[in-house]
Design a protein around this motif. Structure first.
Motif, PDB file in Angstrom:
ATOM      1  N   ILE A  41      32.865   0.993  -0.699  1.00  0.00           N
ATOM      2  CA  ILE A  41      31.592   1.208  -0.076  1.00  0.00           C
ATOM      3  C   ILE A  41      30.595   1.769  -0.652  1.00  0.00           C
ATOM      4  O   ILE A  41      30.846   2.879  -1.427  1.00  0.00           O
ATOM      5  N   ARG A  42      29.459   1.446  -0.387  1.00  0.00           N
ATOM      6  CA  ARG A  42      28.143   1.946  -1.035  1.00  0.00           C
ATOM      7  C   ARG A  42      27.060   2.663  -0.271  1.00  0.00           C
ATOM      8  O   ARG A  42      27.093   2.215   1.001  1.00  0.00           O
ATOM      9  N   TRP A  43      26.279   3.564  -0.667  1.00  0.00           N
ATOM     10  CA  TRP A  43      25.109   3.822   0.244  1.00  0.00           C
ATOM     11  C   TRP A  43      24.578   2.525   0.669  1.00  0.00           C
ATOM     12  O   TRP A  43      24.097   1.657   0.053  1.00  0.00           O
ATOM     13  N   GLY A  44      24.287   2.792   2.044  1.00  0.00           N
ATOM     14  CA  GLY A  44      23.512   1.545   2.664  1.00  0.00           C
ATOM     15  C   GLY A  44      24.385   0.519   3.148  1.00  0.00           C
ATOM     16  O   GLY A  44      23.720  -0.423   4.022  1.00  0.00           O
TER      17      GLY A  44
ATOM     18  N   ALA B 287      21.157   5.319  10.152  1.00  0.00           N
ATOM     19  CA  ALA B 287      21.989   5.966  11.027  1.00  0.00           C
ATOM     20  C   ALA B 287      23.342   5.081  11.246  1.00  0.00           C
ATOM     21  O   ALA B 287      24.157   5.627  11.536  1.00  0.00           O
ATOM     22  N   GLY B 288      23.130   3.830  10.788  1.00  0.00           N
ATOM     23  CA  GLY B 288      24.432   2.931  11.179  1.00  0.00           C
ATOM     24  C   GLY B 288      25.003   2.469   9.667  1.00  0.00           C
ATOM     25  O   GLY B 288      25.668   1.482   9.486  1.00  0.00           O
ATOM     26  N   GLN B 289      24.164   2.918   8.610  1.00  0.00           N
ATOM     27  CA  GLN B 289      24.638   2.540   7.180  1.00  0.00           C
ATOM     28  C   GLN B 289      25.462   3.591   6.605  1.00  0.00           C
ATOM     29  O   GLN B 289      25.344   4.867   7.151  1.00  0.00           O
ATOM     30  N   PHE B 290      26.344   3.221   5.643  1.00  0.00           N
ATOM     31  CA  PHE B 290      27.152   4.475   4.635  1.00  0.00           C
ATOM     32  C   PHE B 290      26.039   5.514   4.063  1.00  0.00           C
ATOM     33  O   PHE B 290      24.895   4.794   3.525  1.00  0.00           O
ATOM     34  N   GLY B 291      26.250   6.654   4.271  1.00  0.00           N
ATOM     35  CA  GLY B 291      25.179   7.571   3.985  1.00  0.00           C
ATOM     36  C   GLY B 291      25.314   7.840   2.484  1.00  0.00           C
ATOM     37  O   GLY B 291      25.763   7.052   1.542  1.00  0.00           O
TER      38      GLY B 291
END
Length: 691
Positions: free
Chosen positions: A126-129, A150-154
């Motif tokens: 998993i990646r940012w966003g 707020a609903g994506q990977f940080g």
């Protein structure tokens, strides 16, 4: 706007001062240029060498290590991209672990690639966003929003764990997001409204992510699940509960929280740990740079207050809780700097901050169950010349829900709210004249000695003269100063081995070691320590006891170009170069794995992940398993060696770049929209597996 490599450093306060592991960009964004400020620890607490006992011996203190030797096969190593040495210098020593590999050669710091051994592959989980929920859009660089983030990977992944369910086909991934890099995320702007909009995105990009995983069968790589039952984002706006003796005290009350029990958000989340009862701990580290505060009290100065303005986030301009000049929020910084605990099984649960475990720049916390059933957590305060701590719970571990179902797990989830806090004092066994700062071994052939865990609280009550319990737990650094703890070379990850119970302390570096405020000592023996070292600590009165023995396992560096180095007595010419140890982990055989943060600035190679056997003929043989891309840091290693899987978080790839001048294209390595304007690098969680 393109910012040239020549122009950018002049804009950064640390550009002319960086001598250790970090770039000036990291200094600015991650720790608010802490090295430019006055020394946080100006205490004159007793120096351990002054109370050393020459009667101590290494054999009597440490005893024997793990029994038995390991027969190991030797093979030629495969050089990684940009490797500067011949492959013959890195002979494979695969040992008993399921992760047999030929160590890679070190990778030149300008190489933008993720390098793994021959026979292995890598891919991001998993990646940012990446969206955690189907109603959330995928990352769009031109149209970012706080609601989407707020609903994506940080951003900027750090501590990582992958906790498999009993079937082995599903799991939950938990990851910290330490800080953001505005230069990479957005083009430059001076528009106040746009800066505020971006500030809300930065709030949403930090904190933690909890993400469900799945795979077809055990041993295969994982994929993440959109709309997973346990998926969750924790951000700077998430409500936390304060626990422990300082909760509700006047030191943590604000106008927004007159009860002093409910805190919005978590900041600077660095390393962490996973508890035996299945929760995840996260350390709040460089929280000080997020606040505008006065720096006019001893406590504020001791925690690195930043005078008038915060870092790039600029939240104090529109969110009063980040302006600690305001009397209504003067205590807001006192509500950060704790160990956070989150239950990844319940996305509706309220995470907590444990005041009983003290307030400082927590790198993380790692838990082991003592002989009497109490919980022991080891913690480092990641700043030059700060301290090593441990916490011992009042109550005993019940057994992760066995016997009485969920009720017993609920009991275990309160274990870190009550107990006693200790700080370490190290004593060497060599004459003072043998510890010169040059790194030569003393006459007995080892840097070693004994130590004490000095109580700051006993039976939950302060034992520090002149300080209340609440003061000890909110101003823990001041309490440790008063009892004469040993100043250490930036203690980062501190983790007990699940096989032996020995504790391994990663000391990443300390450019100020050897100065008037921190003379060299046997536990920190290198003047201007640029490369860091690792200490092996043995509890001699039980895991929850107050005495220990210790020895230096590694003095890090590149044996071919730097001096001094030491690898537990293993021949220097056979090891992989390693610099700035940061996070540690263990495989099923008890081998130590070390991730680094700072090799590019010290030995000229990209950071990586290294395996170090701890027993037998191969003890101290550092072997590099992977290297992260240009300007990235290796974080949160997870070793599932029986399945042939290794996981790392790749933090701040291409950190010195900017929009229009990106320095990395990890992990996708494709231009945006098919044109010449390349996509931003994306901090990610990566899995490595057999080809």
């Amino acid at each position: 706007m393109t910012i040239s490599d020549q122009a950018r450093p002049r804009m950064l306060p640390m550009a002319d001062h960086v001598r250790g592991k970090r770039s000036a960009v990291t200094c600015q964004l991650k720790c608010a240029n802490a090295c430019l400020g006055p020394e946080c620890n100006t205490s004159d607490n007793a120096h351990f060498r002054d109370i050393a006992s020459a009667a101590l011996t290494r054999r009597s203190v440490l005893g024997l290590g793990l029994a038995g030797a390991i027969g190991l096969a030797v093979a030629d190593a495969v050089g990684g991209a940009g490797g500067a040495r011949g492959a013959a210098a890195f002979a494979a020593q695969p040992g008993r672990t399921g992760l047999a590999f030929d160590p890679i050669a070190p990778v030149n710091r300008l190489v933008d690639d993720f390098t793994v051994p021959a026979g292995y592959r890598w891919q991001p989980i998993i990646r940012w966003g990446d969206p955690l929920f189907s109603a959330v859009p995928a990352l769009d660089f031109e149209h970012q929003s706080a609601e989407a983030q707020a609903g994506q990977f940080g951003y900027n992944s750090d501590y990582l764990d992958i906790i498999a369910d009993p079937s082995g086909k599903t799991a939950v991934l938990v990851n910290n997001h330490e800080y953001v890099n505005p230069n990479i995320m957005f083009p430059a702007t001076t528009d106040a409204a746009e800066r505020r909009r971006r500030g809300d995105i930065y709030k949403a990009a930090q904190g933690m992510s909890v993400v469900e995983l799945r795979r077809r069968k055990v041993g295969e790589p994982w994929s993440y699940v959109v709309d997973g039952r346990r998926n969750r984002r924790v951000t700077v706006e998430t409500v936390f509960e304060l626990t422990g003796p300082a909760a509700g005290s006047d030191l943590v009350k604000t106008a927004a929280d007159p009860e002093g029990r409910w805190v919005k958000g978590t900041l600077g989340n660095c390393a962490g740990g996973t508890t035996p009862w299945g929760t995840v701990l996260s350390g709040e580290e460089n929280f000080n740079g997020y606040f505008a505060w006065a720096a006019d009290t001893a406590a504020q100065k001791r925690y690195g207050s930043t005078a008038t303005t915060s870092t790039e986030n600029g939240w104090e301009a529109y969110d009063p809780r980040f302006d600690a000049h305001d009397p209504s929020f003067v205590n807001e910084p006192n509500r950060f700097g704790y160990i956070v605990e989150i239950d990844p099984e319940d996305p509706t649960s309220t995470p907590v901050k444990h005041t009983a475990m003290g307030r400082f720049k927590h790198e993380g916390a790692n838990v082991i169950i003592a002989e009497d059933g109490r919980v022991v957590a080891y913690m480092g305060d990641d700043e030059r010349n700060d301290y090593l701590y441990k916490f011992v719970s009042k109550n005993r571990f019940t057994g992760n829900g066995k016997g009485r179902g969920k009720g017993r797990r609920r009991d275990d989830m309160r274990l870190l709210s009550e107990g006693d806090l200790y700080v370490a004092r190290f004593t060497g066994d060599s004459p003072a004249g043998e510890i010169t700062g040059a790194g030569g071994l003393p006459g007995d052939g080892a840097f070693d000695g004994v130590g004490q865990w000095i109580p700051l609280t006993s039976n939950g009550v302060s034992v520090v003269p002149g300080m209340s319990t609440e003061e000890v737990l909110v101003y823990t650094r001041l309490a440790a100063d008063r009892v004469g703890a040993t100043k250490m070379d930036r203690p980062e990850d501190v983790e007990p081995s699940p096989v032996t119970g020995k504790v391994y302390v990663a000391l990443t570096n300390n450019s100020n070691r050897g100065g008037a405020s921190a003379p060299v000592d046997e536990a920190n023996p290198i003047s201007g320590n640029r490369y860091g070292h690792v200490i092996e600590l043995t509890e001699t009165s039980g895991q929850a006891g107050t005495s220990f023995g210790w020895s230096i396992l590694l003095l890090c560096g590149d044996p071919s170009t730097t001096a001094p180095t030491y690898f537990a007595g293993f021949p220097k010419e056979l090891v992989s170069p390693i610099s700035c140890p940061d996070n540690v982990a263990f495989d099923s055989e008890g081998n130590l794995w070390i991730s680094t943060d700072g090799a590019p600035g010290t030995i000229g190679y990209n950071d990586g992940l290294f395996k170090v056997p701890l027993d037998g003929e191969q003890r101290g043989n550092v072997q590099q398993f992977l290297a992260v891309p240009r300007e990235a840091e290796t974080c949160g290693p997870v070793i599932h060696d029986r399945e042939g899987l290794v996981f790392v978080a790749v933090q701040h790839p291409g950190e010195n770049g900017a929009v229009g001048d990106q320095h990395s294209y990890f992990p996708d390595y494709v231009p945006r929209h098919g044109g010449g304007d390349a996509a931003a690098p994306r901090p990610s969680v990566v899995q490595v597996f057999r080809a």
